[in-house]
Design an enzyme around this catalytic site. Structure first.
Site, PDB file in Angstrom:
ATOM      1  N   HIS A 265       0.702   5.374   1.230  1.00 56.15           N
ATOM      2  CA  HIS A 265       0.037   6.382   2.051  1.00 56.15           C
ATOM      3  C   HIS A 265       0.045   7.706   1.290  1.00 56.15           C
ATOM      4  O   HIS A 265       1.080   8.083   0.723  1.00 56.15           O
ATOM      5  CB  HIS A 265       0.807   6.634   3.351  1.00 56.15           C
ATOM      6  CG  HIS A 265       0.940   5.441   4.244  1.00 56.15           C
ATOM      7  ND1 HIS A 265       0.154   5.261   5.355  1.00 56.15           N
ATOM      8  CD2 HIS A 265       1.768   4.361   4.202  1.00 56.15           C
ATOM      9  CE1 HIS A 265       0.510   4.139   5.978  1.00 56.15           C
ATOM     10  NE2 HIS A 265       1.481   3.575   5.296  1.00 56.15           N
TER      11      HIS A 265
ATOM     12  N   HIS B 122       0.834  -1.205   0.000  1.00 54.23           N
ATOM     13  CA  HIS B 122       0.000   0.000   0.000  1.00 54.23           C
ATOM     14  C   HIS B 122       0.868   1.254   0.000  1.00 54.23           C
ATOM     15  O   HIS B 122       1.993   1.242   0.466  1.00 54.23           O
ATOM     16  CB  HIS B 122      -0.942   0.027   1.209  1.00 54.23           C
ATOM     17  CG  HIS B 122      -0.222  -0.127   2.521  1.00 54.23           C
ATOM     18  ND1 HIS B 122       0.178  -1.351   3.000  1.00 54.23           N
ATOM     19  CD2 HIS B 122       0.166   0.786   3.448  1.00 54.23           C
ATOM     20  CE1 HIS B 122       0.777  -1.190   4.168  1.00 54.23           C
ATOM     21  NE2 HIS B 122       0.797   0.100   4.460  1.00 54.23           N
TER      22      HIS B 122
HETATM   23  P1  5GP Z   1       1.881   0.501   7.345  1.00 51.68           P
HETATM   24  O1  5GP Z   1       2.197   0.674   8.798  1.00 51.68           O
HETATM   25  O2  5GP Z   1       1.827  -0.979   7.031  1.00 51.68           O
HETATM   26  O3  5GP Z   1       2.709   1.276   6.394  1.00 51.68           O
HETATM   27  O4  5GP Z   1       0.434   1.091   7.130  1.00 51.68           O
HETATM   28  C1  5GP Z   1      -0.714   0.471   7.554  1.00 51.68           C
HETATM   29  C2  5GP Z   1      -1.726   1.563   7.778  1.00 51.68           C
HETATM   30  O5  5GP Z   1      -2.980   0.942   7.913  1.00 51.68           O
HETATM   31  C3  5GP Z   1      -1.476   2.378   9.042  1.00 51.68           C
HETATM   32  O6  5GP Z   1      -1.322   3.752   8.705  1.00 51.68           O
HETATM   33  C4  5GP Z   1      -2.714   2.137   9.888  1.00 51.68           C
HETATM   34  O7  5GP Z   1      -3.148   3.292  10.526  1.00 51.68           O
HETATM   35  C5  5GP Z   1      -3.725   1.652   8.870  1.00 51.68           C
HETATM   36  N1  5GP Z   1      -4.694   0.708   9.381  1.00 51.68           N
HETATM   37  C6  5GP Z   1      -4.494  -0.295  10.276  1.00 51.68           C
HETATM   38  N2  5GP Z   1      -5.642  -0.980  10.479  1.00 51.68           N
HETATM   39  C7  5GP Z   1      -6.581  -0.400   9.684  1.00 51.68           C
HETATM   40  C8  5GP Z   1      -7.976  -0.663   9.469  1.00 51.68           C
HETATM   41  O8  5GP Z   1      -8.571  -1.568  10.029  1.00 51.68           O
HETATM   42  N3  5GP Z   1      -8.628   0.146   8.590  1.00 51.68           N
HETATM   43  C9  5GP Z   1      -7.982   1.170   7.928  1.00 51.68           C
HETATM   44  N4  5GP Z   1      -8.720   1.892   7.101  1.00 51.68           N
HETATM   45  N5  5GP Z   1      -6.684   1.459   8.139  1.00 51.68           N
HETATM   46  C10 5GP Z   1      -5.985   0.668   8.993  1.00 51.68           C
END
Ligand code: 5GP
Length: 145
Positions: A109, A107
């Site tokens: 951001h 993903h």
């Molecule tokens: P990462 O840390 O893997 O780069 O990003 C994962 C993102 O997913 C984080 O920014 C976190 O806030 C978001 N996130 C975690 N759980 C959920 C969820 O259940 N729903 C949504 N919409 N975002 C989530």
């Protein structure tokens, strides 16, 4: 979780894709889905994910999927800008836990930034109000072109 590993289709983004978990959806086409981050680092923090992928991170992804994904990121970034008028936009992507990754479905951001407003900490903010996220998602969706 390291950079190596097997894709787990029980991850939260896979559940959102299958409609098994809720999300404030912004946009989707054949290739990508965009929805609001539930722990936003700033107002309008949006995530863009590939719909047909078992890549845990950027390194795993096929070029064909990646091409469509980055075009989706650009399209949604433009809509975020048009909807919220930020002074800047941060686009970020983390690979492996030591780099900050917490969900193992590739993903990007999109985080709007405003002059003088500090960035919320990644993965450490509070959960946003679903009604607020829904309203933001609608605002951004209205500016998709
Ligand atoms: P990462 O840390 O893997 O780069 O990003 C994962 C993102 O997913 C984080 O920014 C976190 O806030 C978001 N996130 C975690 N759980 C959920 C969820 O259940 N729903 C949504 N919409 N975002 C989530």
């Amino acid at each position: 979780m390291s950079l190596d590993g097997t894709y787990d289709d029980g991850n939260i983004f896979a559940k959102i894709l299958r409609g098994e978990a809720p999300a404030a959806r912004v946009f989707e086409d054949d290739h990508v889905l965009a929805f609001m981050d539930v722990f936003p680092q700033a107002r309008g923090h949006t995530l863009v994910i590939p719909k047909h992928s078992t890549a845990r991170n950027l390194l795993d992804e096929e070029p064909r999927v990646l091409s469509a994904l980055i075009l989706g990121v650009q399209r949604v970034s433009r809509a975020v800008r048009a909807a919220l008028n930020p002074d800047g936009l941060m686009v970020s992507q983390f690979n492996g836990a030591p780099a900050g990754q917490t969900v193992y479905h590739l993903h990007f951001h999109i985080v709007p930034r405003w002059e003088g407003e500090a960035l919320g900490r990644h993965g450490a903010g509070g959960m946003a109000d679903p009604a607020v996220l829904k309203a933001l998602a609608e605002q951004i969706a209205a500016k998709i072109s």
